[in-house]
Design a protein around this motif. Structure first.
Motif, PDB file in Angstrom:
ATOM      1  N   PRO A  42      -8.475   6.832  -1.606  1.00  0.00           N
ATOM      2  CA  PRO A  42      -7.972   5.783  -0.720  1.00  0.00           C
ATOM      3  C   PRO A  42      -8.509   5.975   0.698  1.00  0.00           C
ATOM      4  N   LEU A  43      -8.565   4.877   1.447  1.00  0.00           N
ATOM      5  CA  LEU A  43      -9.084   4.923   2.809  1.00  0.00           C
ATOM      6  C   LEU A  43      -7.972   5.385   3.741  1.00  0.00           C
ATOM      7  N   GLN A  44      -8.018   6.686   4.072  1.00  0.00           N
ATOM      8  CA  GLN A  44      -7.000   7.287   4.940  1.00  0.00           C
ATOM      9  C   GLN A  44      -7.658   7.933   6.139  1.00  0.00           C
ATOM     10  N   PHE A  45      -6.987   7.798   7.273  1.00  0.00           N
ATOM     11  CA  PHE A  45      -7.425   8.433   8.510  1.00  0.00           C
ATOM     12  C   PHE A  45      -6.374   9.436   8.944  1.00  0.00           C
ATOM     13  N   VAL A  46      -6.826  10.569   9.458  1.00  0.00           N
ATOM     14  CA  VAL A  46      -5.936  11.600   9.981  1.00  0.00           C
ATOM     15  C   VAL A  46      -5.592  11.229  11.420  1.00  0.00           C
ATOM     16  N   VAL A  47      -4.310  10.977  11.680  1.00  0.00           N
ATOM     17  CA  VAL A  47      -3.848  10.710  13.045  1.00  0.00           C
ATOM     18  C   VAL A  47      -3.500  12.035  13.708  1.00  0.00           C
ATOM     19  N   ASN A  48      -2.763  12.882  12.982  1.00  0.00           N
ATOM     20  CA  ASN A  48      -2.466  14.248  13.407  1.00  0.00           C
ATOM     21  C   ASN A  48      -2.045  15.027  12.167  1.00  0.00           C
ATOM     22  N   ASP A  49      -1.605  16.274  12.339  1.00  0.00           N
ATOM     23  CA  ASP A  49      -1.275  17.107  11.176  1.00  0.00           C
ATOM     24  C   ASP A  49      -0.221  16.491  10.269  1.00  0.00           C
ATOM     25  N   GLY A  50       0.694  15.718  10.826  1.00  0.00           N
ATOM     26  CA  GLY A  50       1.785  15.176  10.024  1.00  0.00           C
ATOM     27  C   GLY A  50       1.698  13.698   9.740  1.00  0.00           C
ATOM     28  N   LEU A  51       0.609  13.033  10.136  1.00  0.00           N
ATOM     29  CA  LEU A  51       0.550  11.581   9.998  1.00  0.00           C
ATOM     30  C   LEU A  51      -0.828  11.118   9.540  1.00  0.00           C
ATOM     31  N   ARG A  52      -0.823  10.261   8.521  1.00  0.00           N
ATOM     32  CA  ARG A  52      -2.041   9.626   8.025  1.00  0.00           C
ATOM     33  C   ARG A  52      -1.853   8.114   8.112  1.00  0.00           C
ATOM     34  N   LEU A  53      -2.959   7.413   8.299  1.00  0.00           N
ATOM     35  CA  LEU A  53      -2.984   5.962   8.295  1.00  0.00           C
ATOM     36  C   LEU A  53      -3.800   5.545   7.082  1.00  0.00           C
ATOM     37  N   MET A  54      -3.179   4.807   6.148  1.00  0.00           N
ATOM     38  CA  MET A  54      -3.871   4.357   4.944  1.00  0.00           C
ATOM     39  C   MET A  54      -4.117   2.856   5.063  1.00  0.00           C
ATOM     40  N   LEU A  55      -5.356   2.446   4.815  1.00  0.00           N
ATOM     41  CA  LEU A  55      -5.734   1.042   4.868  1.00  0.00           C
ATOM     42  C   LEU A  55      -5.958   0.550   3.447  1.00  0.00           C
ATOM     43  N   ILE A  56      -5.165  -0.443   3.045  1.00  0.00           N
ATOM     44  CA  ILE A  56      -5.188  -0.929   1.667  1.00  0.00           C
ATOM     45  C   ILE A  56      -5.668  -2.381   1.667  1.00  0.00           C
ATOM     46  N   PRO A  57      -6.674  -2.716   0.844  1.00  0.00           N
ATOM     47  CA  PRO A  57      -7.094  -4.110   0.765  1.00  0.00           C
ATOM     48  C   PRO A  57      -5.892  -5.017   0.480  1.00  0.00           C
ATOM     49  N   THR A  58      -5.905  -6.186   1.064  1.00  0.00           N
ATOM     50  CA  THR A  58      -4.768  -7.104   1.002  1.00  0.00           C
ATOM     51  C   THR A  58      -4.258  -7.309  -0.423  1.00  0.00           C
ATOM     52  N   GLY A  59      -5.161  -7.526  -1.385  1.00  0.00           N
ATOM     53  CA  GLY A  59      -4.724  -7.728  -2.764  1.00  0.00           C
ATOM     54  C   GLY A  59      -3.991  -6.524  -3.320  1.00  0.00           C
ATOM     55  N   GLY A  60      -4.507  -5.344  -3.063  1.00  0.00           N
ATOM     56  CA  GLY A  60      -3.851  -4.123  -3.513  1.00  0.00           C
ATOM     57  C   GLY A  60      -2.533  -3.886  -2.792  1.00  0.00           C
ATOM     58  N   PHE A  61      -2.489  -4.254  -1.524  1.00  0.00           N
ATOM     59  CA  PHE A  61      -1.252  -4.095  -0.757  1.00  0.00           C
ATOM     60  C   PHE A  61      -0.168  -4.989  -1.356  1.00  0.00           C
ATOM     61  N   GLY A  62      -0.533  -6.204  -1.720  1.00  0.00           N
ATOM     62  CA  GLY A  62       0.422  -7.112  -2.353  1.00  0.00           C
ATOM     63  C   GLY A  62       0.953  -6.532  -3.651  1.00  0.00           C
ATOM     64  N   TRP A  63       0.102  -5.846  -4.406  1.00  0.00           N
ATOM     65  CA  TRP A  63       0.532  -5.216  -5.649  1.00  0.00           C
ATOM     66  C   TRP A  63       1.533  -4.099  -5.350  1.00  0.00           C
ATOM     67  N   VAL A  64       1.271  -3.319  -4.295  1.00  0.00           N
ATOM     68  CA  VAL A  64       2.147  -2.192  -3.941  1.00  0.00           C
ATOM     69  C   VAL A  64       3.533  -2.669  -3.520  1.00  0.00           C
ATOM     70  N   ILE A  65       3.597  -3.730  -2.705  1.00  0.00           N
ATOM     71  CA  ILE A  65       4.895  -4.147  -2.162  1.00  0.00           C
ATOM     72  C   ILE A  65       5.660  -5.091  -3.083  1.00  0.00           C
ATOM     73  N   GLY A  66       5.091  -5.442  -4.214  1.00  0.00           N
ATOM     74  CA  GLY A  66       5.809  -6.236  -5.206  1.00  0.00           C
ATOM     75  C   GLY A  66       6.080  -7.660  -4.761  1.00  0.00           C
ATOM     76  N   ARG A  67       7.327  -8.072  -4.874  1.00  0.00           N
ATOM     77  CA  ARG A  67       7.678  -9.471  -4.628  1.00  0.00           C
ATOM     78  C   ARG A  67       7.727  -9.847  -3.153  1.00  0.00           C
ATOM     79  N   HIS A  68       7.545  -8.906  -2.265  1.00  0.00           N
ATOM     80  CA  HIS A  68       7.542  -9.217  -0.837  1.00  0.00           C
ATOM     81  C   HIS A  68       6.203  -9.822  -0.441  1.00  0.00           C
ATOM     82  N   GLU A  69       6.198 -10.560   0.656  1.00  0.00           N
ATOM     83  CA  GLU A  69       4.959 -11.159   1.126  1.00  0.00           C
ATOM     84  C   GLU A  69       4.379 -10.359   2.278  1.00  0.00           C
ATOM     85  N   ILE A  70       3.059 -10.367   2.359  1.00  0.00           N
ATOM     86  CA  ILE A  70       2.374  -9.755   3.487  1.00  0.00           C
ATOM     87  C   ILE A  70       2.501 -10.709   4.662  1.00  0.00           C
ATOM     88  N   ALA A  71       2.823 -10.178   5.830  1.00  0.00           N
ATOM     89  CA  ALA A  71       2.945 -11.015   7.022  1.00  0.00           C
ATOM     90  C   ALA A  71       1.605 -11.670   7.333  1.00  0.00           C
TER      91      ALA A  71
END
Length: 134
Positions: A42-71
């Protein structure tokens, strides 16, 4: 209870554009094995030792969040904040974000809470960078 690392996930429309923005605009390092497109998956960036930022393609993000909508673009549900040491750092990061394709929403200026700027990444996710007075 502690969680390490904590991962913040954001939907993105174009992995290459987002990769370049976070690498060049914020100076973050990506981690992980390269996928067929040449970017970590997955596309992840290290922000610091305890935090990562993951960037998920919109279609995959929709799959992850289920019935909720992407803003929709321009509808912000949160502001991601970076604290830096000095106003010059605010200026530098804001200019790097602009040069990497970000939209500066609020130019660097003195605010009641310190010296700050607000910019949006290529997908419209808002970032505030600020230096608080000592």
């Amino acid at each position: 209870m502690t969680f390490a690392p904590m991962i913040i996930s954001l939907p993105v429309s174009d992995r290459a554009t987002s990769y370049r923005f976070y690498r060049d605009g914020l100076g973050l390092d990506a981690e992980g094995e390269l996928a067929d497109d040449g970017f970590p998956e997955p596309l992840q960036f290290v922000v610091n030792d305890g935090l990562r930022l993951m960037l998920i393609p919109t279609g995959g993000f929709g799959w992850v969040i289920g019935r909720h909508e992407i803003a929709a673009r321009g509808i912000s549900e949160c502001v991601l904040s970076l604290s830096v040491a000095a106003p010059a750092d605010v200026d530098a990061i804001t200019e790097r974000a602009r040069a990497a394709g970000g939209e500066v929403v609020t130019e660097p200026a003195t605010q009641p809470w310190g010296y700050a700027a607000l910019f949006a990444d290529p997908d419209g996710h808002l970032w505030m960078v600020s230096a608080t007075p000592e």
